[in-house]
Design an enzyme around this catalytic site. Structure first.
Site, PDB file in Angstrom:
ATOM      1  N   SER A   1      37.584  44.155  32.346  1.00  0.00           N
ATOM      2  CA  SER A   1      37.671  43.125  33.381  1.00  0.00           C
ATOM      3  C   SER A   1      38.961  43.193  34.183  1.00  0.00           C
ATOM      4  O   SER A   1      39.034  42.657  35.288  1.00  0.00           O
ATOM      5  CB  SER A   1      37.525  41.729  32.762  1.00  0.00           C
TER       6      SER A   1
ATOM      7  N   LYS B   1      43.610  37.633  32.305  1.00  0.00           N
ATOM      8  CA  LYS B   1      43.139  37.435  33.674  1.00  0.00           C
ATOM      9  C   LYS B   1      44.330  37.328  34.627  1.00  0.00           C
ATOM     10  O   LYS B   1      45.483  37.353  34.219  1.00  0.00           O
ATOM     11  CB  LYS B   1      42.283  36.160  33.774  1.00  0.00           C
TER      12      LYS B   1
END
Length: 204
Positions: free
Chosen positions: A50, A95
């Site tokens: 990700s 993230k």
């Protein structure tokens, strides 16, 4: 005679004395390491894709757990957030901070907007990577046209204690687009110091 006696005392150190000294050094070192790991920095392993291309699957390093206690994250910062999985277990996701408290975030035609202004993400999202990721996705899924690298979502206004986080690899990231904004107390660490593999070593 006094000097001679002192010499004998110094020379008469036993194996037990050496072992006790070693135990003391070991215990102090262990305490320092525990304090470092639990209150200053904590090990983190990147799992999944990700955060490609910034952070690769399997990279290992440390994140600062003291930083969220003393400062607020800024836009563009990489953070480690706590999230519950379907089994109720805590997972740690890596993230990037995209939106800050009070801002309105949306995505139109593949572009992220913050308070109506296009967000410049060129420092961490290069066009070459975007083109390669789109081509790979189309090939893997047998699609002629996937659409945009970053799918659109409607405007979301963040609360005073809310942050919008997203992975750099927008086509392969579960983030605020699905789970919504995260709270400040869900931010476990800020930044990642990659130690392994050695060719990727550095602060991200």
């Amino acid at each position: 005679m006094a000097r001679k006696k002192s010499y004998k005392t110094e020379a008469s150190r036993t194996l037990l004395d050496d072992i006790l000294d070693f135990v003391k050094v070991f215990a102090i070192s262990a305490i320092v390491i525990l304090l470092f790991v639990n209150f200053i920095a904590h090990p983190v392993t990147v799992v999944g894709h990700s955060m490609d291309p910034t952070l690769q699957n399997g990279e290992y390093g440390f994140t600062s757990v003291i930083s969220p206690m003393v400062s607020d994250p800024s836009r563009g910062d990489i953070v480690v957030v706590n999230q519950k999985n379907e089994q109720g277990e805590t997972e740690r996701w890596v993230k990037r901070v995209i939106g800050l408290p009070g801002e309105t975030i949306e995505c139109r035609n593949g572009k992220v907007y913050v308070d109506g202004v296009v967000l410049d993400e060129s420092s961490y999202l290069k066009q070459d990577f975007i083109d390669e990721a789109l081509a790979k996705y189309k090939a893997d899924h047998g699609q002629q046209d996937y659409g945009t690298f970053n799918y659109d979502f409607s405007p979301v206004t963040l609360g005073e204690d809310e942050y919008w986080v997203m992975g750099d690899n927008r086509m392969n990231s579960k983030d605020s687009r699905e789970i919504g904004p995260i709270k400040k107390d869900e931010i476990y660490g800020m930044g990642v110091l990659v130690l392994y593999p050695f060719n990727a070593m550095g602060v991200k």
